[in-house]
Design an enzyme around this catalytic site. Structure first.
Site: not given
Length: 637
Positions: A332, A361, A379, A381, A383, A463, A509
């Site tokens: 992000c 991570r 991911q 991912d 946004h 969320k 997100h």
RNA sequence: GCCCCGAUAGCUCAGCGGUAGAGCACCCGCUUCGUAAGCGGUAGGUCGUCUGUUCAAAUCAGACUCGGGGCACCA
């Protein structure tokens, strides 16, 4: 008394739960394990002395099974105390499939100890000890547990709210602090239980506390259910991606890169197939793909708050000029920086920035698990930067996209959790109310059911969590949609609104598969390695019967490749029996067998995985059919 | 990270104080075969690593590494 069917029964005098069950019918009296009084489970021995809504609980009901499992925990504790009197019992509840009890003991329990304990449990069931409830005065109870050396129990009593009664349950010589209810006697537990494992667990779930020994067991109403459960465990083991993955030559894991994956050609083909499918879906849904940097300067992570809170989980690197950089643990910040690189107009909103973001991570070693939980992962991912007014619409569109994608992958059963404001959060009440309302509207407008998870939202916003259910009935949380009113502001991203003023966009997100690696692990287990045709890394093997069919086999494979099918040739010097077996075990969906006959007639003998029939088809016809079958689902989009 | 358990050939496993074994796979021959293992042969291991006990260690003990089951963690 009001019964569950709405009928009423009158009794002249107070009576016990057992007597109530007997009054309704002898069969029920025998099956009864507890009663419910105004919805609350109680012992059969409870005296009912007032009007109430009552129900008799049997082992056919979830509540009944839970009581049985809780009893199993007590019987295990009794067995442990008999065999190892120096052990302290601490906490032992029922679980989804059984029970556990946490014990405090200096020496560890061995697998042999577990066998002994299980044996003693069976004896205790055989003794059929009556189980009796006693209510104690608080201080006396605490003093009692202190006196018998059960300091954890004494500590526990102090935690019980003042308005709650302190109840003890006695069976044989064993007395335990427990809210109940319980079965009337140990014999009612039956023998359909099994001790499974011993593991460490922290007192009260806090890593700062003493570590106890947790013995897990499973318990069921009948032997048949126990056997079925054990069979399900074996089935899960057979499907384990850590076993199937290397077996099918998809990937391996090694000491040289703990927590990262070595993708082999077939596994990477699968990965790329999933990725290409997702990319196509996102393109059509109005997303724009980007690629952010892998290493970002420390100052950025300080601005986002990661440096203070999550540095332990980040991999830190250093440049030649001594700048400190961190490998990104999430995408992000990069996306906010891309958005905020220049002043945006409201006309550009909603702006949907997507990335197959490679993240790292530094997970604790104990958290790693196959390819499901790794240190390096990708991911799916994105946004979405939008105005507050666009939240609902964007959320609905996202839910639709997600459900369509899950369906294409073979997951129709999706559960949704709506996680609301946690205790620790940032942002005003008004913004939270608006955010929660928007999300809720979105799920409702999309016609979806959800369960509430109060206080489980992210600190920056509420969320939605999307859980899919696999072939074995297991739930996996994959998708998520989170509202964030915070990060764009922290990183100074703004847009110019219709009013000419500057505004901070809302950021959504969102991920659908979550982690590509984990999702592929789920796919492997869901399909037990037998992927649908469009996902199978090798879709067809062209197998020869004799050497002279070799050139034709190569030609068939060539035609397959031309049609976009992933095919390989097996022209090895093996019998067709051997080849059929090998490629079946390798879960190849299609075998195109070619021998003398096929060479002469320009046909193929098609054999499908799992079947034992063959189909003689003209080459062109076969390819046309298979091409359609292997098409990437693009469903309802 | 913490507790318990485990590590022998590429894979599945036997051996558990006295000179490393099997099946399958790999490689090489023979066989040219019609839908779930054709036949034979060669080769392959400082028994996870290190330290210790012992005349002698794959085998016993300790540490470490990695893996497994949990706990904690999962921004």
């Amino acid at each position: 008394m009001t019964l569950p069917d709405g009928s009423e029964r009158r009794f002249a005098a107070p009576l016990t739960g057992a007597e109530l069950a007997a009054a309704i019918g002898p069969g029920l009296a025998k099956a009864a394990v507890a009663i419910k009084l105004d919805g609350r489970p109680r012992d059969l021995a409870t005296v009912i002395d007032r009007d109430a809504a009552t129900a008799v609980v049997t082992l056919n009901q979830p509540e009944g099974l839970e009581i049985l499992r809780h009893d199993a925990a007590h019987v295990m504790a009794e067995a442990v105390k008999e065999l190892y009197p120096e052990t302290q019992v601490t906490f032992g509840p029922a679980t989804e499939t059984g029970f556990y009890y946490d014990f405090a003991r200096a020496t560890p329990f061995t697998p042999e100890d577990l066998e002994r304990i299980e044996g003693r449990m069976r004896e205790i069931v055989g003794r059929d000890e009556p189980i009796a409830r006693e209510e104690w005065e608080r201080d006396k109870a605490a003093a009692f547990f202190e006196s018998i050396g059960e300091t954890y129990k004494a500590e526990w009593i102090k935690e019980i709210p003042a308005d709650e009664a302190i109840s003890l349950y006695r069976q044989g010589d064993f007395v335990d602090l427990c809210a109940g209810p319980h079965l009337p006697s140990t014999g009612r537990l039956g023998q359909a239980f099994k001790l499974m494992s011993v593991a460490g667990a922290y007192w009260r779930g806090d890593a700062k506390n003493a570590q106890l020994q947790r013995i897990h067991g499973t318990a069921w109403a009948t032997q048949k259910e126990l056997d079925q459960y054990l069979f399900r465990l074996e089935e899960a083991e057979r499907r384990d991606h850590r076993k199937i993955g290397p077996q099918l030559d998809l990937f391996h894991l090694g000491e040289e890169a703990v927590g990262s994956i070595f993708w082999h050609p077939k596994g990477w083909t699968l990965f790329r197939t999933v990725e290409a499918y997702m990319r196509a879906r996102l393109d059509r849904a109005g997303y724009q793909e980007v690629k952010g940097p892998q290493l970002l300067d420390r100052s950025l992570w300080e601005a986002t708050g990661h440096w203070d809170n999550f540095r332990d989980n980040m991999f830190i690197a250093q440049s030649r000029d001594d700048r400190v950089l961190a490998v990104k643990p999430m995408n992000c910040p990069g996306h906010v920086l891309i958005f905020g690189n220049r002043l945006r107009s409201y006309r550009e909103l909603p702006m949907r920035l997507a990335e197959f973001g490679s993240c790292h991570r530094n997970e604790p070693s104990g958290a790693l698990h196959g390819i499901m939980r790794v240190r390096g992962f990708t991911q799916d991912d994105a946004h979405i930067f939008c105005t507050e007014q666009q939240i609902t619409e964007e959320s609905i569109a996202f839910c639709r996209l997600l459900l369509g994608i899950y369906k294409d992958f073979g997951f129709a059963d999706v559960g949704i959790k709506f996680a609301t404001r946690p205790e620790q959060s940032i942002g005003s009440d008004a913004i939270w109310a608006h955010a929660e309302q928007s999300l809720q509207n979105a799920v409702k407008a999309a016609g979806l059911d959800y369960t509430l998870a109060p206080g489980e939202g992210a600190f920056y916003g509420p969320k939605l969590e999307f859980h899919l259910r696999d072939a074995l009935g297991r739930d996996w949380q994959c998708g998520t949609l989170q509202l964030d009113f915070n990060m764009p502001e922290r990183l100074g991203a703004t847009y110019v609104g219709e009013d000419g003023g500057r505004h901070v966009p809302v950021m959504l997100h969102r991920a659908i598969l979550g982690s590509m690696e984990r999702f592929i692990g789920i796919l492997i287990e869901h399909y037990a390695g037998r992927f649908p045709l469009w996902l199978a890394p090798v879709q067809a093997v062209v197998a020869t019967i004799t050497e002279e069919a070799g050139p034709y086999a190569a030609e068939v494979a060539e035609v397959c490749a031309g049609a976009g099918l992933r095919a390989v040739v097996d022209s090895g010097n093996d019998t067709i029996n051997y080849k059929v077996r090998e490629h079946s075990l390798a879960r190849i969906p299609l075998m195109l067998v070619v021998g003398k006959r096929e060479v002469e007639s320009r046909t193929v003998a098609l054999r499908r995985l799992g079947g034992n029939a063959q189909q003689a088809l003209a080459l062109a016809e076969a390819i046309d059919t298979l091409k359609i079958e292997a098409a990437v689902p693009s469903a309802n989009s």
